[in-house]
Motif scaffolding. Structure first.
Motif, PDB file in Angstrom:
ATOM      1  N   LEU A   7       0.821  -1.211   0.000  1.00 40.12           N
ATOM      2  CA  LEU A   7       0.000   0.000   0.000  1.00 40.12           C
ATOM      3  C   LEU A   7       0.854   1.261   0.000  1.00 40.12           C
ATOM      4  CD1 LEU A   7      -2.996   0.900   0.195  1.00 40.12           C
ATOM      5  CD2 LEU A   7      -2.675   1.007   2.678  1.00 40.12           C
ATOM      6  N   HIS A   8       0.511   2.188  -0.886  1.00 42.30           N
ATOM      7  CA  HIS A   8       1.194   3.479  -0.922  1.00 42.30           C
ATOM      8  C   HIS A   8       0.860   4.287   0.320  1.00 42.30           C
ATOM      9  CE1 HIS A   8       2.633   7.374  -2.107  1.00 42.30           C
ATOM     10  NE2 HIS A   8       1.417   7.872  -2.017  1.00 42.30           N
ATOM     11  N   LYS A   9       1.871   4.880   0.926  1.00 42.02           N
ATOM     12  CA  LYS A   9       1.662   5.716   2.106  1.00 42.02           C
ATOM     13  C   LYS A   9       1.517   7.169   1.655  1.00 42.02           C
ATOM     14  CE  LYS A   9       3.124   1.872   4.072  1.00 42.02           C
ATOM     15  NZ  LYS A   9       3.690   1.166   2.918  1.00 42.02           N
ATOM     16  N   GLY A  10       0.481   7.822   2.087  1.00 39.73           N
ATOM     17  CA  GLY A  10       0.305   9.227   1.754  1.00 39.73           C
ATOM     18  C   GLY A  10      -0.702   9.447   0.635  1.00 39.73           C
ATOM     19  N   GLU A  11      -0.741  10.664   0.150  1.00 40.60           N
ATOM     20  CA  GLU A  11      -1.719  11.050  -0.854  1.00 40.60           C
ATOM     21  C   GLU A  11      -1.266  10.665  -2.252  1.00 40.60           C
ATOM     22  OE1 GLU A  11      -3.377  15.055  -0.433  1.00 40.60           O
ATOM     23  OE2 GLU A  11      -2.232  15.219   1.422  1.00 40.60           O
ATOM     24  N   ALA A  12      -2.228  10.597  -3.151  1.00 34.15           N
ATOM     25  CA  ALA A  12      -1.930  10.329  -4.565  1.00 34.15           C
ATOM     26  C   ALA A  12      -2.785  11.250  -5.416  1.00 34.15           C
ATOM     27  CB  ALA A  12      -2.221   8.872  -4.914  1.00 34.15           C
ATOM     28  N   CYS A  13      -2.280  11.590  -6.573  1.00 35.91           N
ATOM     29  CA  CYS A  13      -3.015  12.442  -7.506  1.00 35.91           C
ATOM     30  C   CYS A  13      -4.262  11.700  -7.984  1.00 35.91           C
ATOM     31  CB  CYS A  13      -2.113  12.797  -8.688  1.00 35.91           C
ATOM     32  SG  CYS A  13      -2.952  13.719 -10.004  1.00 35.91           S
ATOM     33  N   ARG A  14      -5.407  12.313  -7.883  1.00 39.03           N
ATOM     34  CA  ARG A  14      -6.643  11.665  -8.319  1.00 39.03           C
ATOM     35  C   ARG A  14      -6.736  11.603  -9.836  1.00 39.03           C
ATOM     36  NH1 ARG A  14     -11.957  12.028  -4.695  1.00 39.03           N
ATOM     37  NH2 ARG A  14     -11.015  11.629  -2.680  1.00 39.03           N
ATOM     38  N   ARG A  15      -5.922  12.357 -10.519  1.00 36.56           N
ATOM     39  CA  ARG A  15      -5.988  12.395 -11.976  1.00 36.56           C
ATOM     40  C   ARG A  15      -5.124  11.327 -12.621  1.00 36.56           C
ATOM     41  NH1 ARG A  15      -3.974  15.984 -16.230  1.00 36.56           N
ATOM     42  NH2 ARG A  15      -5.631  16.187 -17.781  1.00 36.56           N
ATOM     43  N   CYS A  16      -3.943  11.026 -12.033  1.00 39.38           N
ATOM     44  CA  CYS A  16      -3.042  10.046 -12.651  1.00 39.38           C
ATOM     45  C   CYS A  16      -2.538   8.992 -11.677  1.00 39.38           C
ATOM     46  CB  CYS A  16      -1.853  10.749 -13.307  1.00 39.38           C
ATOM     47  SG  CYS A  16      -0.602  11.360 -12.139  1.00 39.38           S
ATOM     48  N   ALA A  17      -2.910   9.085 -10.379  1.00 34.36           N
ATOM     49  CA  ALA A  17      -2.557   8.110  -9.333  1.00 34.36           C
ATOM     50  C   ALA A  17      -1.087   8.141  -8.925  1.00 34.36           C
ATOM     51  CB  ALA A  17      -2.951   6.692  -9.738  1.00 34.36           C
ATOM     52  N   MET A  18      -0.319   9.135  -9.362  1.00 32.96           N
ATOM     53  CA  MET A  18       1.056   9.256  -8.882  1.00 32.96           C
ATOM     54  C   MET A  18       1.062   9.829  -7.478  1.00 32.96           C
ATOM     55  SD  MET A  18       3.582   8.156 -10.650  1.00 32.96           S
ATOM     56  CE  MET A  18       4.946   9.105 -10.009  1.00 32.96           C
ATOM     57  N   PRO A  19       1.999   9.376  -6.618  1.00 32.17           N
ATOM     58  CA  PRO A  19       2.097   9.951  -5.278  1.00 32.17           C
ATOM     59  C   PRO A  19       2.303  11.461  -5.360  1.00 32.17           C
ATOM     60  CG  PRO A  19       3.433   7.973  -5.448  1.00 32.17           C
ATOM     61  CD  PRO A  19       2.976   8.304  -6.832  1.00 32.17           C
ATOM     62  N   ALA A  20       1.512  12.209  -4.601  1.00 29.31           N
ATOM     63  CA  ALA A  20       1.618  13.667  -4.607  1.00 29.31           C
ATOM     64  C   ALA A  20       1.026  14.200  -3.318  1.00 29.31           C
ATOM     65  CB  ALA A  20       0.886  14.257  -5.813  1.00 29.31           C
ATOM     66  N   THR A  21       1.727  15.131  -2.686  1.00 31.09           N
ATOM     67  CA  THR A  21       1.202  15.744  -1.479  1.00 31.09           C
ATOM     68  C   THR A  21       0.116  16.741  -1.846  1.00 31.09           C
ATOM     69  OG1 THR A  21       2.936  17.421  -1.573  1.00 31.09           O
ATOM     70  CG2 THR A  21       3.380  15.470  -0.249  1.00 31.09           C
ATOM     71  N   GLY A  22      -0.661  17.139  -0.855  1.00 31.68           N
ATOM     72  CA  GLY A  22      -1.800  18.010  -1.109  1.00 31.68           C
ATOM     73  C   GLY A  22      -1.444  19.301  -1.800  1.00 31.68           C
ATOM     74  N   ARG A  57       1.523   1.654  -9.686  1.00 30.00           N
ATOM     75  CA  ARG A  57       1.754   2.839 -10.525  1.00 30.00           C
ATOM     76  C   ARG A  57       3.256   3.088 -10.625  1.00 30.00           C
ATOM     77  NH1 ARG A  57       2.380   6.620 -13.951  1.00 30.00           N
ATOM     78  NH2 ARG A  57       0.952   8.404 -14.045  1.00 30.00           N
ATOM     79  N   ALA A  58       3.778   2.967 -11.846  1.00 27.34           N
ATOM     80  CA  ALA A  58       5.199   3.224 -12.082  1.00 27.34           C
ATOM     81  C   ALA A  58       5.389   4.691 -12.455  1.00 27.34           C
ATOM     82  CB  ALA A  58       5.710   2.331 -13.215  1.00 27.34           C
ATOM     83  N   GLU A  59       6.589   5.170 -12.285  1.00 25.37           N
ATOM     84  CA  GLU A  59       6.875   6.555 -12.652  1.00 25.37           C
ATOM     85  C   GLU A  59       7.033   6.651 -14.159  1.00 25.37           C
ATOM     86  OE1 GLU A  59      10.134   8.186 -10.550  1.00 25.37           O
ATOM     87  OE2 GLU A  59       9.185   7.988  -8.581  1.00 25.37           O
ATOM     88  N   GLY A  60       6.198   7.454 -14.773  1.00 27.32           N
ATOM     89  CA  GLY A  60       6.284   7.616 -16.220  1.00 27.32           C
ATOM     90  C   GLY A  60       5.393   8.746 -16.660  1.00 27.32           C
ATOM     91  N   LEU A  61       5.754   9.387 -17.742  1.00 28.13           N
ATOM     92  CA  LEU A  61       4.957  10.479 -18.286  1.00 28.13           C
ATOM     93  C   LEU A  61       3.980   9.938 -19.309  1.00 28.13           C
ATOM     94  CD1 LEU A  61       7.775  13.109 -18.829  1.00 28.13           C
ATOM     95  CD2 LEU A  61       6.146  13.018 -16.948  1.00 28.13           C
ATOM     96  N   VAL A  62       2.790  10.502 -19.326  1.00 21.54           N
ATOM     97  CA  VAL A  62       1.769  10.084 -20.301  1.00 21.54           C
ATOM     98  C   VAL A  62       2.122  10.646 -21.657  1.00 21.54           C
ATOM     99  CG1 VAL A  62      -0.662  10.258 -20.889  1.00 21.54           C
ATOM    100  CG2 VAL A  62       0.021   9.977 -18.529  1.00 21.54           C
TER     101      VAL A  62
END
Length: 262
Positions: A61-76, A257-262
């Protein structure tokens, strides 16, 4: 609203055991056949909380927030309605994205194991965990059906399994929704995406999917399931196909979710 009679008939004609009988049956089964973690094979005290041990659940499980648009970990302060630094400015055809964790460590091992024919049990266990994590948000989204990302028939014959299919079954059950695997097909055998640049990935997938003209598809709200999201090109093309066929809302969900650009 999408309606699939077979799924509803199964629910209608199934008579669940009384709560106490279910608990006694589960306890007896665990006593005779002690459950094991589907990922690390460690002994479980009970199967009531799923088929993954607590250490594996915690690591996946990822700890912390994630972007709702692309699911990458991102703080608020980095994520907003416009996305995060990974996806801001990109055009998506899916409306929301969910990921259990990042594509690293144990999550990477699990995602790769699920791609093998021997990984079906693991797919089912992780799907149950994925569904539990997002149950409230998925119920609130009022989806009509769950749709697995399909594999081209020739690759399916060679590999013997498609992990999004196995993932979709427990997710559909947990939401009380049909798994509408027949409404999306892979019409083109594409090159493997792993060694392609983001731009070549998009070109490689152009026209790769075909949607079935289902009577309930126009206006439907769909949950699209895959195992891994890297650049998002596969999920974006699949969502594009479903939207063109009439779907009004498409959310995507992945295990890693892997790190990658769309």
């Amino acid at each position: 609203m999408m309606r699939f009679a077979p799924a509803r008939m199964l629910q209608r004609f199934s008579r669940p055991l009384a709560p106490n009988a279910r608990r006694w049956a589960a306890a007896g089964f665990d006593l005779v056949f002690p459950p094991n973690c589907a990922l690390c094979d460690a002994d479980l005290q009970t199967s009531a909380t799923g088929l993954l041990c607590e250490p594996c659940r915690t690591e996946l499980l990822h700890k912390g927030e994630a972007c709702r648009r692309c699911a990458m970990p991102a703080t608020g302060d980095l994520a907003s309605s416009d996305g995060c630094p990974w996806c801001r400015g990109e055009r998506f055809h899916f409306d929301e994205a969910f990921a259990l964790g990042r594509y690293e460590g144990l999550a990477r091992q699990a995602a790769l194991r699920m791609k093998r024919s021997s990984g079906r049990a693991l797919s089912l266990a992780i799907a149950g965990y994925l569904a539990a994590q997002f149950a409230a948000r998925w119920q609130a989204a009022r989806f009509d059906a769950v749709v697995p990302v399909p594999m081209h028939w020739s690759r399916r014959v060679w590999r013997g399994t498609n992990s999004p299919d196995a993932l979709s079954e427990p997710i559909g059950t947990s939401l009380g929704l049909p798994v509408a695997s027949h409404i999306l097909a892979r019409s083109k055998r594409t090159q493997p995406q792993a060694n392609l640049s983001p731009g070549r990935r998009r070109r490689n997938l152009r026209g790769a999917f075909r949607a079935t003209q289902h009577a309930d598809l126009p206006g439907a709200r769909l949950l699209l399931i895959d195992d891994i999201m890297t650049t998002g090109a596969t999920l974006n093309e699949a969502a594009t196909t479903l939207k063109r066929a009439g779907a009004s809302f498409v959310a995507v969900a992945v295990v890693a979710r892997a790190e990658g650009l769309v």
